[in-house]
Design an enzyme around this catalytic site. Structure first.
Site, PDB file in Angstrom:
ATOM      1  N   GLN A 179       0.849  -1.193   0.000  1.00  0.00           N
ATOM      2  CA  GLN A 179       0.000   0.000   0.000  1.00  0.00           C
ATOM      3  C   GLN A 179       0.881   1.238   0.000  1.00  0.00           C
ATOM      4  O   GLN A 179       0.392   2.346  -0.126  1.00  0.00           O
ATOM      5  CB  GLN A 179      -0.847   0.023   1.274  1.00  0.00           C
ATOM      6  CG  GLN A 179      -1.773  -1.142   1.400  1.00  0.00           C
ATOM      7  CD  GLN A 179      -2.367  -1.186   2.811  1.00  0.00           C
ATOM      8  OE1 GLN A 179      -3.302  -0.468   3.118  1.00  0.00           O
ATOM      9  NE2 GLN A 179      -1.820  -2.017   3.664  1.00  0.00           N
ATOM     10  N   ILE A 213       3.616   4.092  -0.912  1.00  0.00           N
ATOM     11  CA  ILE A 213       3.865   4.858  -2.133  1.00  0.00           C
ATOM     12  C   ILE A 213       5.303   5.335  -2.155  1.00  0.00           C
ATOM     13  O   ILE A 213       5.688   6.148  -2.976  1.00  0.00           O
ATOM     14  CB  ILE A 213       2.890   6.054  -2.202  1.00  0.00           C
ATOM     15  CG1 ILE A 213       2.948   6.847  -0.892  1.00  0.00           C
ATOM     16  CG2 ILE A 213       1.462   5.553  -2.450  1.00  0.00           C
ATOM     17  CD1 ILE A 213       2.024   8.049  -0.858  1.00  0.00           C
ATOM     18  N   HIS A 222      -1.352   1.399  -4.450  1.00  0.00           N
ATOM     19  CA  HIS A 222      -1.722   2.811  -4.283  1.00  0.00           C
ATOM     20  C   HIS A 222      -0.839   3.735  -5.114  1.00  0.00           C
ATOM     21  O   HIS A 222      -0.810   4.938  -4.879  1.00  0.00           O
ATOM     22  CB  HIS A 222      -1.665   3.212  -2.808  1.00  0.00           C
ATOM     23  CG  HIS A 222      -2.740   2.554  -1.981  1.00  0.00           C
ATOM     24  ND1 HIS A 222      -2.732   2.531  -0.606  1.00  0.00           N
ATOM     25  CD2 HIS A 222      -3.862   1.872  -2.352  1.00  0.00           C
ATOM     26  CE1 HIS A 222      -3.812   1.881  -0.164  1.00  0.00           C
ATOM     27  NE2 HIS A 222      -4.502   1.465  -1.203  1.00  0.00           N
ATOM     28  N   CYS A 224       0.366  14.652 -15.381  1.00  0.00           N
ATOM     29  CA  CYS A 224      -0.390  15.851 -15.762  1.00  0.00           C
ATOM     30  C   CYS A 224      -1.863  15.460 -15.908  1.00  0.00           C
ATOM     31  O   CYS A 224      -2.199  14.484 -16.573  1.00  0.00           O
ATOM     32  CB  CYS A 224       0.134  16.422 -17.074  1.00  0.00           C
ATOM     33  SG  CYS A 224      -0.929  17.745 -17.694  1.00  0.00           S
ATOM     34  N   CYS A 227      -2.779  16.257 -19.954  1.00  0.00           N
ATOM     35  CA  CYS A 227      -2.244  15.526 -21.107  1.00  0.00           C
ATOM     36  C   CYS A 227      -1.627  14.173 -20.734  1.00  0.00           C
ATOM     37  O   CYS A 227      -1.094  13.483 -21.594  1.00  0.00           O
ATOM     38  CB  CYS A 227      -1.225  16.376 -21.861  1.00  0.00           C
ATOM     39  SG  CYS A 227       0.367  16.507 -21.019  1.00  0.00           S
ATOM     40  N   CYS A 238       2.362  21.339 -15.603  1.00  0.00           N
ATOM     41  CA  CYS A 238       3.005  20.698 -16.747  1.00  0.00           C
ATOM     42  C   CYS A 238       3.356  21.772 -17.787  1.00  0.00           C
ATOM     43  O   CYS A 238       2.815  22.880 -17.741  1.00  0.00           O
ATOM     44  CB  CYS A 238       1.999  19.711 -17.325  1.00  0.00           C
ATOM     45  SG  CYS A 238       2.517  18.863 -18.803  1.00  0.00           S
ATOM     46  N   SER A 267      -2.542  -1.149   9.249  1.00  0.00           N
ATOM     47  CA  SER A 267      -3.581  -1.055  10.274  1.00  0.00           C
ATOM     48  C   SER A 267      -4.841  -1.810   9.847  1.00  0.00           C
ATOM     49  O   SER A 267      -5.788  -1.906  10.607  1.00  0.00           O
ATOM     50  CB  SER A 267      -3.922   0.414  10.531  1.00  0.00           C
ATOM     51  OG  SER A 267      -4.267   1.034   9.311  1.00  0.00           O
ATOM     52  N   ASN A 319       3.399  -6.868  13.355  1.00  0.00           N
ATOM     53  CA  ASN A 319       2.978  -5.499  13.635  1.00  0.00           C
ATOM     54  C   ASN A 319       3.261  -5.236  15.106  1.00  0.00           C
ATOM     55  O   ASN A 319       3.467  -6.175  15.884  1.00  0.00           O
ATOM     56  CB  ASN A 319       1.467  -5.356  13.346  1.00  0.00           C
ATOM     57  CG  ASN A 319       1.017  -3.914  13.162  1.00  0.00           C
ATOM     58  OD1 ASN A 319       1.401  -3.013  13.909  1.00  0.00           O
ATOM     59  ND2 ASN A 319       0.179  -3.699  12.160  1.00  0.00           N
ATOM     60  N   GLU A 321       0.995  -3.807  16.851  1.00  0.00           N
ATOM     61  CA  GLU A 321      -0.348  -3.979  17.422  1.00  0.00           C
ATOM     62  C   GLU A 321      -1.029  -5.080  16.614  1.00  0.00           C
ATOM     63  O   GLU A 321      -0.616  -5.382  15.499  1.00  0.00           O
ATOM     64  CB  GLU A 321      -1.171  -2.680  17.301  1.00  0.00           C
ATOM     65  CG  GLU A 321      -1.387  -2.277  15.831  1.00  0.00           C
ATOM     66  CD  GLU A 321      -2.319  -1.089  15.626  1.00  0.00           C
ATOM     67  OE1 GLU A 321      -2.811  -0.529  16.609  1.00  0.00           O
ATOM     68  OE2 GLU A 321      -2.562  -0.744  14.450  1.00  0.00           O
TER      69      GLU A 321
HETATM   70  P1  NAD Z   1      -1.360   3.064   8.832  1.00  0.00           P
HETATM   71  O1  NAD Z   1      -0.570   4.299   9.097  1.00  0.00           O
HETATM   72  O2  NAD Z   1      -2.827   3.121   8.873  1.00  0.00           O
HETATM   73  O3  NAD Z   1      -0.936   1.931   9.868  1.00  0.00           O
HETATM   74  C1  NAD Z   1       0.384   1.640  10.142  1.00  0.00           C
HETATM   75  C2  NAD Z   1       0.459   0.316  10.875  1.00  0.00           C
HETATM   76  O4  NAD Z   1       1.838   0.034  11.052  1.00  0.00           O
HETATM   77  C3  NAD Z   1      -0.174   0.339  12.261  1.00  0.00           C
HETATM   78  O5  NAD Z   1      -0.964  -0.838  12.415  1.00  0.00           O
HETATM   79  C4  NAD Z   1       1.028   0.321  13.219  1.00  0.00           C
HETATM   80  O6  NAD Z   1       0.781  -0.420  14.391  1.00  0.00           O
HETATM   81  C5  NAD Z   1       2.061  -0.380  12.370  1.00  0.00           C
HETATM   82  N1  NAD Z   1       3.441  -0.017  12.698  1.00  0.00           N
HETATM   83  C6  NAD Z   1       3.932   1.198  13.071  1.00  0.00           C
HETATM   84  N2  NAD Z   1       5.265   1.134  13.227  1.00  0.00           N
HETATM   85  C7  NAD Z   1       5.620  -0.143  12.956  1.00  0.00           C
HETATM   86  C8  NAD Z   1       6.865  -0.835  12.930  1.00  0.00           C
HETATM   87  N3  NAD Z   1       8.032  -0.220  13.218  1.00  0.00           N
HETATM   88  N4  NAD Z   1       6.869  -2.147  12.593  1.00  0.00           N
HETATM   89  C9  NAD Z   1       5.689  -2.788  12.289  1.00  0.00           C
HETATM   90  N5  NAD Z   1       4.497  -2.197  12.301  1.00  0.00           N
HETATM   91  C10 NAD Z   1       4.458  -0.886  12.632  1.00  0.00           C
HETATM   92  O7  NAD Z   1      -0.847   2.531   7.436  1.00  0.00           O
HETATM   93  P2  NAD Z   1      -1.534   1.606   6.335  1.00  0.00           P
HETATM   94  O8  NAD Z   1      -2.239   0.476   6.968  1.00  0.00           O
HETATM   95  O9  NAD Z   1      -0.462   1.346   5.359  1.00  0.00           O
HETATM   96  O10 NAD Z   1      -2.662   2.497   5.640  1.00  0.00           O
HETATM   97  C11 NAD Z   1      -2.590   3.854   5.430  1.00  0.00           C
HETATM   98  C12 NAD Z   1      -2.438   4.361   4.011  1.00  0.00           C
HETATM   99  O11 NAD Z   1      -1.445   5.362   4.094  1.00  0.00           O
HETATM  100  C13 NAD Z   1      -1.948   3.425   2.965  1.00  0.00           C
HETATM  101  O12 NAD Z   1      -2.811   3.552   1.917  1.00  0.00           O
HETATM  102  C14 NAD Z   1      -0.571   3.952   2.526  1.00  0.00           C
HETATM  103  O13 NAD Z   1      -0.530   4.062   1.116  1.00  0.00           O
HETATM  104  C15 NAD Z   1      -0.510   5.339   3.055  1.00  0.00           C
HETATM  105  N6  NAD Z   1       0.807   5.709   3.644  1.00  0.00           N
HETATM  106  C16 NAD Z   1       1.949   5.312   3.041  1.00  0.00           C
HETATM  107  C17 NAD Z   1       3.173   5.607   3.593  1.00  0.00           C
HETATM  108  C18 NAD Z   1       4.415   5.142   2.874  1.00  0.00           C
HETATM  109  O14 NAD Z   1       4.384   4.991   1.656  1.00  0.00           O
HETATM  110  N7  NAD Z   1       5.493   4.866   3.580  1.00  0.00           N
HETATM  111  C19 NAD Z   1       3.246   6.305   4.803  1.00  0.00           C
HETATM  112  C20 NAD Z   1       2.036   6.726   5.411  1.00  0.00           C
HETATM  113  C21 NAD Z   1       0.824   6.404   4.819  1.00  0.00           C
HETATM  114 ZN    ZN Z   2       0.328  18.290 -19.598  1.00  0.00          ZN
END
Ligand code: NAD
Ligand code: ZN
Length: 248
Positions: free
Chosen positions: A101, A103, A119, A127, A130, A147, A188, A212, A214
């Site tokens: 998930q 990015i 994601h 853009c 275009c 752009c 999460s 995780n 949690e």
């Molecule tokens: P979330 O922020 O909702 O949840 C993060 C989860 O990671 C929690 O359950 C937490 O307990 C756990 N966590 C925190 N630190 C940890 C560690 N050191 N080791 C293991 N687990 C740990 O994130 P999500 O579930 O990915 O969903 C949120 C959305 O946010 C996604 O769509 C994602 O694309 C986006 N997002 C991406 C990034 C990134 O690309 N790094 C950062 C923030 C949010």
């Molecule tokens: Zn353009």
């Protein structure tokens, strides 16, 4: 009592065919804040507002103003031991695919070959007029950046309220239904449809392992409550121990 690490290592060696689902938690130890962590950024800025397509359409500057706080310099973030461990598991023929998930592009940067970014990725800026794409960090200046054709540039990531790219989502569902083990790391499990993938895997008979700090999947078969980097390091050690003892 046996260690969950040895149990999970045994499971992975026995069943192989593992698909991994990762969320923001796997990148927390690379210094990228998760949405739901208690440290700052997303307490100040509600992602549902700042990362929503509706808000982006009416006021793209709102997104671009905080993008720099989220990932100030996209290239300065490095994969951690957890990303590295997934590359090792792919090399061992255990991990078949990483569905993320995130990015942040860190799975590819670590060297994982089969990655589905459901994601999208911060690397690409597109853009809206275009469809020309720019690759970070080479994004035109301006607030919001435009752009050459004059269209507003948008990150090629899925904002809240947007549909997921069909091809990536279909691949993720198909692969989840075919795996025998799903490793779910640092998510999460509240953002859909990603949170549905472990359900699909389980319905098709896969074992679910959650890593995780949690517990987010109540009916996971195994749970390792630890930070991703140390948990994955210990898991690789357990696999190496089992491999050594089986060849002795
Ligand atoms: P979330 O922020 O909702 O949840 C993060 C989860 O990671 C929690 O359950 C937490 O307990 C756990 N966590 C925190 N630190 C940890 C560690 N050191 N080791 C293991 N687990 C740990 O994130 P999500 O579930 O990915 O969903 C949120 C959305 O946010 C996604 O769509 C994602 O694309 C986006 N997002 C991406 C990034 C990134 O690309 N790094 C950062 C923030 C949010
Ligand atoms: Zn353009």
């Amino acid at each position: 009592m046996t260690s969950p690490y040895l149990d999970v290592a045994e499971l992975l060696l026995k069943l192989k065919n593992c698909v991994v689902l990762t969320g923001a938690g796997i990148s927390a130890e690379s210094g990228i804040p998760t949405f739901r962590s208690k440290d700052g950024l997303w307490e100040k800025y509600d992602p549902m507002v700042y990362a929503s397509i509706e808000v982006f359409r009416t006021n793209p500057s709102k997104y671009w103003q905080i993008r720099g706080d989220f990932i100030r310099n996209y290239d300065s973030y490095e994969p951690n031991a957890a990303h590295g461990a997934l590359v090792e598991l792919e090399n061992l023929g255990i991990v078949r695919l990483v569905i993320t998930q995130n990015i942040d592009g860190l799975h590819r940067k670590a060297g994982s070959r089969r990655v589905v970014e459901i994601h999208g990725s911060l690397r690409e800026i597109i853009c809206q007029r275009c469809d020309r794409t720019y690759l970070a960090p080479n994004i035109p200046g301006g607030d919001p950046p435009h752009c050459e054709c004059g269209g507003v540039l948008k990150p090629n990531t899925v904002l809240f309220g947007e549909q997921l790219p069909t091809e990536a989502l279909e691949a993720a569902i198909r692969e989840s239904s075919r795996c025998r083990v799903m490793l779910v790391i640092g998510t999460s499990s509240v953002v859909y449809p990603a949170a549905h993938l472990p359900v699909v895997a389980k319905q098709h008979g896969a074992k679910i392992v959650e890593i995780n700090i949690e517990r987010t999947i109540p009916d996971a078969d195994f749970i390792i409550l630890d930070k991703a980097a140390s948990a994955m390091t210990r898991l690789i050690e357990a696999i190496e121990t089992l491999q050594r003892t089986s060849t002795e």
